[in-house]
Every structure is written in C-alpha cells, then in structure tokens.
Design a protein around this motif. Structure first.
Motif, PDB file in Angstrom:
ATOM      1  N   ASP A  95       2.533  -8.290  -8.866  1.00  0.00           N
ATOM      2  CA  ASP A  95       1.960  -7.418  -7.850  1.00  0.00           C
ATOM      3  C   ASP A  95       2.351  -7.891  -6.458  1.00  0.00           C
ATOM      4  O   ASP A  95       2.386  -9.097  -6.174  1.00  0.00           O
ATOM      5  CB  ASP A  95       0.433  -7.425  -7.996  1.00  0.00           C
ATOM      6  CG  ASP A  95      -0.254  -6.672  -6.881  1.00  0.00           C
ATOM      7  OD1 ASP A  95      -0.214  -5.426  -6.881  1.00  0.00           O
ATOM      8  OD2 ASP A  95      -0.817  -7.352  -5.987  1.00  0.00           O
ATOM      9  N   TYR A  96       2.648  -6.942  -5.565  1.00  0.00           N
ATOM     10  CA  TYR A  96       3.099  -7.264  -4.207  1.00  0.00           C
ATOM     11  C   TYR A  96       2.106  -8.163  -3.479  1.00  0.00           C
ATOM     12  O   TYR A  96       2.483  -9.166  -2.868  1.00  0.00           O
ATOM     13  CB  TYR A  96       3.319  -5.969  -3.429  1.00  0.00           C
ATOM     14  CG  TYR A  96       3.565  -6.172  -1.952  1.00  0.00           C
ATOM     15  CD1 TYR A  96       4.802  -6.585  -1.488  1.00  0.00           C
ATOM     16  CD2 TYR A  96       2.545  -5.957  -1.031  1.00  0.00           C
ATOM     17  CE1 TYR A  96       5.033  -6.782  -0.136  1.00  0.00           C
ATOM     18  CE2 TYR A  96       2.764  -6.146   0.321  1.00  0.00           C
ATOM     19  CZ  TYR A  96       4.000  -6.561   0.769  1.00  0.00           C
ATOM     20  OH  TYR A  96       4.216  -6.761   2.113  1.00  0.00           O
ATOM     21  N   TYR A  97       0.824  -7.810  -3.539  1.00  0.00           N
ATOM     22  CA  TYR A  97      -0.174  -8.568  -2.783  1.00  0.00           C
ATOM     23  C   TYR A  97      -0.432  -9.937  -3.401  1.00  0.00           C
ATOM     24  O   TYR A  97      -0.752 -10.901  -2.691  1.00  0.00           O
ATOM     25  CB  TYR A  97      -1.466  -7.749  -2.657  1.00  0.00           C
ATOM     26  CG  TYR A  97      -1.233  -6.499  -1.840  1.00  0.00           C
ATOM     27  CD1 TYR A  97      -1.145  -6.562  -0.453  1.00  0.00           C
ATOM     28  CD2 TYR A  97      -1.038  -5.268  -2.465  1.00  0.00           C
ATOM     29  CE1 TYR A  97      -0.885  -5.430   0.293  1.00  0.00           C
ATOM     30  CE2 TYR A  97      -0.783  -4.122  -1.722  1.00  0.00           C
ATOM     31  CZ  TYR A  97      -0.710  -4.210  -0.341  1.00  0.00           C
ATOM     32  OH  TYR A  97      -0.443  -3.093   0.408  1.00  0.00           O
ATOM     33  N   LYS A 100       2.368 -12.192  -2.080  1.00  0.00           N
ATOM     34  CA  LYS A 100       2.134 -12.714  -0.734  1.00  0.00           C
ATOM     35  C   LYS A 100       1.345 -14.019  -0.781  1.00  0.00           C
ATOM     36  O   LYS A 100       1.626 -14.961  -0.033  1.00  0.00           O
ATOM     37  CB  LYS A 100       1.394 -11.673   0.120  1.00  0.00           C
ATOM     38  CG  LYS A 100       2.256 -10.480   0.491  1.00  0.00           C
ATOM     39  CD  LYS A 100       1.452  -9.384   1.143  1.00  0.00           C
ATOM     40  CE  LYS A 100       0.964  -9.756   2.527  1.00  0.00           C
ATOM     41  NZ  LYS A 100       0.300  -8.624   3.188  1.00  0.00           N
ATOM     42  N   LEU A 122       9.341 -10.225  -3.288  1.00  0.00           N
ATOM     43  CA  LEU A 122       8.560  -9.462  -2.314  1.00  0.00           C
ATOM     44  C   LEU A 122       9.317  -8.225  -1.843  1.00  0.00           C
ATOM     45  O   LEU A 122       8.760  -7.127  -1.785  1.00  0.00           O
ATOM     46  CB  LEU A 122       8.208 -10.346  -1.115  1.00  0.00           C
ATOM     47  CG  LEU A 122       6.997 -11.256  -1.257  1.00  0.00           C
ATOM     48  CD1 LEU A 122       6.971 -12.301  -0.151  1.00  0.00           C
ATOM     49  CD2 LEU A 122       5.708 -10.451  -1.262  1.00  0.00           C
ATOM     50  N   SER A 125       9.520  -5.707  -4.662  1.00  0.00           N
ATOM     51  CA  SER A 125       8.219  -5.085  -4.906  1.00  0.00           C
ATOM     52  C   SER A 125       7.854  -4.117  -3.792  1.00  0.00           C
ATOM     53  O   SER A 125       7.348  -3.019  -4.046  1.00  0.00           O
ATOM     54  CB  SER A 125       7.138  -6.167  -5.029  1.00  0.00           C
ATOM     55  OG  SER A 125       5.889  -5.598  -5.326  1.00  0.00           O
ATOM     56  N   ALA A 126       8.138  -4.479  -2.537  1.00  0.00           N
ATOM     57  CA  ALA A 126       7.872  -3.582  -1.408  1.00  0.00           C
ATOM     58  C   ALA A 126       8.736  -2.336  -1.500  1.00  0.00           C
ATOM     59  O   ALA A 126       8.320  -1.243  -1.104  1.00  0.00           O
ATOM     60  CB  ALA A 126       8.126  -4.304  -0.086  1.00  0.00           C
ATOM     61  N   TYR A 128       9.449  -0.761  -4.100  1.00  0.00           N
ATOM     62  CA  TYR A 128       8.886   0.147  -5.093  1.00  0.00           C
ATOM     63  C   TYR A 128       7.748   0.994  -4.537  1.00  0.00           C
ATOM     64  O   TYR A 128       7.058   1.683  -5.269  1.00  0.00           O
ATOM     65  CB  TYR A 128       8.359  -0.639  -6.299  1.00  0.00           C
ATOM     66  CG  TYR A 128       9.426  -1.259  -7.152  1.00  0.00           C
ATOM     67  CD1 TYR A 128      10.705  -0.723  -7.210  1.00  0.00           C
ATOM     68  CD2 TYR A 128       9.158  -2.390  -7.913  1.00  0.00           C
ATOM     69  CE1 TYR A 128      11.682  -1.297  -8.009  1.00  0.00           C
ATOM     70  CE2 TYR A 128      10.138  -2.977  -8.712  1.00  0.00           C
ATOM     71  CZ  TYR A 128      11.391  -2.427  -8.749  1.00  0.00           C
ATOM     72  OH  TYR A 128      12.367  -2.994  -9.532  1.00  0.00           O
ATOM     73  N   GLU A 130       4.894   0.058  -3.328  1.00  0.00           N
ATOM     74  CA  GLU A 130       3.563  -0.393  -3.686  1.00  0.00           C
ATOM     75  C   GLU A 130       2.744  -0.755  -2.444  1.00  0.00           C
ATOM     76  O   GLU A 130       1.580  -1.099  -2.544  1.00  0.00           O
ATOM     77  CB  GLU A 130       3.649  -1.614  -4.604  1.00  0.00           C
ATOM     78  CG  GLU A 130       4.336  -1.326  -5.940  1.00  0.00           C
ATOM     79  CD  GLU A 130       4.466  -2.569  -6.790  1.00  0.00           C
ATOM     80  OE1 GLU A 130       3.987  -3.621  -6.355  1.00  0.00           O
ATOM     81  OE2 GLU A 130       5.023  -2.473  -7.884  1.00  0.00           O
ATOM     82  N   VAL A 131       3.366  -0.684  -1.271  1.00  0.00           N
ATOM     83  CA  VAL A 131       2.739  -1.142  -0.048  1.00  0.00           C
ATOM     84  C   VAL A 131       2.227   0.052   0.742  1.00  0.00           C
ATOM     85  O   VAL A 131       2.885   1.073   0.858  1.00  0.00           O
ATOM     86  CB  VAL A 131       3.761  -1.936   0.805  1.00  0.00           C
ATOM     87  CG1 VAL A 131       3.085  -2.629   1.960  1.00  0.00           C
ATOM     88  CG2 VAL A 131       4.504  -2.937  -0.063  1.00  0.00           C
ATOM     89  N   LEU A 137       5.416  -5.954   5.037  1.00  0.00           N
ATOM     90  CA  LEU A 137       6.180  -7.150   4.702  1.00  0.00           C
ATOM     91  C   LEU A 137       6.830  -7.755   5.935  1.00  0.00           C
ATOM     92  O   LEU A 137       6.893  -8.981   6.077  1.00  0.00           O
ATOM     93  CB  LEU A 137       7.235  -6.836   3.635  1.00  0.00           C
ATOM     94  CG  LEU A 137       8.037  -8.032   3.105  1.00  0.00           C
ATOM     95  CD1 LEU A 137       7.107  -9.127   2.589  1.00  0.00           C
ATOM     96  CD2 LEU A 137       8.986  -7.586   2.005  1.00  0.00           C
ATOM     97  N   THR A 153      14.172  -7.746   4.793  1.00  0.00           N
ATOM     98  CA  THR A 153      13.244  -6.612   4.777  1.00  0.00           C
ATOM     99  C   THR A 153      13.742  -5.422   5.593  1.00  0.00           C
ATOM    100  O   THR A 153      13.202  -4.326   5.482  1.00  0.00           O
ATOM    101  CB  THR A 153      11.870  -7.069   5.323  1.00  0.00           C
ATOM    102  OG1 THR A 153      11.466  -8.248   4.623  1.00  0.00           O
ATOM    103  CG2 THR A 153      10.795  -6.018   5.132  1.00  0.00           C
TER     104      THR A 153
END
Length: 230
Positions: A95-97, A100, A122, A125-126, A128, A130-131, A137, A153
């Motif tokens: 999971d993204y969070y 972190k 990260l 995942s970002a 995708y 999910e944020v 990020l 990023t």
C-alpha cells in the motif's frame, strides 16, 4: 526511536519472523516481537551495523525479554524486513501509505539499498492512482529533502503543491528553463484565468498553454543549486 523497555510479561511473536536461530529481538510499537537475522540487519542498515559494533554484550542485552523497540507498527517492520530479505531486482506489492512509513524506517535506520527500492515502489504505487493528491509524493520527498525521489516523481505531477521554499524556487527555475527551450512565453493559470489575462485584460487569445515533459524536467530539478537556496 530505539529503546529497551522493561521485561515484558506477555510476548506475541510475529507469525513469520520468529525463527529460533535468528538472534536479534525487535519489538514494534503495537507489541509484536520479531526475531531477525543479525547479519542481514548489519548488511542492510548502517544504524544496526554501528549499534552492534559499539554495543557489546556486557552493556547491551538483547533477547526476547529485552528487545530493541522501534516506534513503528508491526506492518511497517514486516515490510522493511521483507524488503531487505529479497533481491534488489524484485519489488513487493504494498500500500502507498504503508510504503511512506517504510521509507521513514529506512531513513531512520540508514538503510541505503532498501531506501532505493522503496523509492521505486512509491513511484510505481503513486502511478496506480492510489493517492488522493497527485502531488502527495512530491510533497513527501520535499519533507525529507530527497531530491532523488523528487526527480523520479516528476512524471506523475500536475501543477499544485505545498513545498519548502528552496523546492518552490527550484521547481519554478526548472519550469523556466524548460520554457526557454520549448517556447518564448509561459502562462500560469490560477482559478481558471491566466496570469497574463489578469494583468492584461483583452489579451486572452495570446495565452499559450504548455504541455510539460515532466520526466525530462526531473533530470534538471535540483534544489541544492546556488540559485535555489533558502
């Protein structure tokens, strides 16, 4: 932080990291005990390597009743141990969070190779979606002053951020450099109106909207350069 608490009366072992041959005892902030491989920790982390070099058995007791306490949850520590236990060419799904928080643990323990892996995880995942915020990020990289993560990023960005001053300056400098190459004019839109339209009413037709190549711009982003000092 690292600490050693009083002897525990009730021990809950991690379901996987509890092999009797693993000699380092680590406890999470939600009271889960991990038995971990000392050699693996030493290779992965400057923090653990230095701690074991400095602390000998006469001054530092580490066992199930006197574990090393990390102020991170069992989920975070599990993900960290998973990452340092696999080949660098493989990336786990997470999971993204949660990632972190794993990044914070890598930073705390000075785990350079694991940090590089988590950066890639990260960004993936970002990507995708999910944020909640596309800039989350980048904001996170700014909090840790991690230029490498910020550069990775750039391909995910759209114009909106809350960054430290030096990063704001570096970002605007990179934007200006990009526009010098691609066009003679840049238009910044705020609340649906361009800066030029606000300053010069009646000239809206002259506004140019630029599609940024954020990935290329990431290579030039550097808040440590003299022109972007705080």
């Amino acid at each position: 932080m690292i600490s050693q608490k009083r002897i525990s009366t009730s021990i809950t072992y991690h379901v996987f990291y509890n092999h009797p041959e693993d000699t380092v005892a680590i406890r999470s902030n939600d009271n889960i005990l991990f038995k971990t491989n000392r050699g693996r920790l030493v290779r992965a982390s400057t923090f653990f390597s230095d701690m074991f070099d400095v602390c000998d058995s006469s001054t530092f007791t580490n066992n199930d009743d006197h574990p090393i306490d990390l102020e991170f949850s069992a989920k975070v520590i599990t993900a960290y141990l998973d990452i340092i236990s696999i080949s660098g060419s493989h990336q786990l799904e997470a999971d993204y969070y949660l990632l972190k928080q794993v990044y914070e643990l890598c930073s705390f323990t000075i785990s350079t190779k694991a940090s590089n892996t988590v950066r890639k995880m990260l960004v993936r995942s970002a990507g995708y979606k999910e944020v909640d915020e596309p800039w989350d990020l980048f904001d996170f990289a700014s909090d840790f002053n991690d230029v490498q993560l910020a550069q990775m990023t750039f391909s995910l960005l759209t114009p909106s951020a809350r960054l430290r001053p030096s990063w704001q300056i570096a970002l605007f400098h990179t934007l200006i450099q990009s526009d010098r190459v691609g066009t003679s004019r840049m238009s910044i839109v705020r609340n649906g109106r361009s800066s030029r339209a606000v300053a010069c009413p009646g000239t809206e037709e002259q506004t140019i909207f630029i599609q940024k190549d954020w990935t290329t711009m990431g290579d030039r982003f550097n808040p440590a350069e003299p022109n972007s000092n705080e």
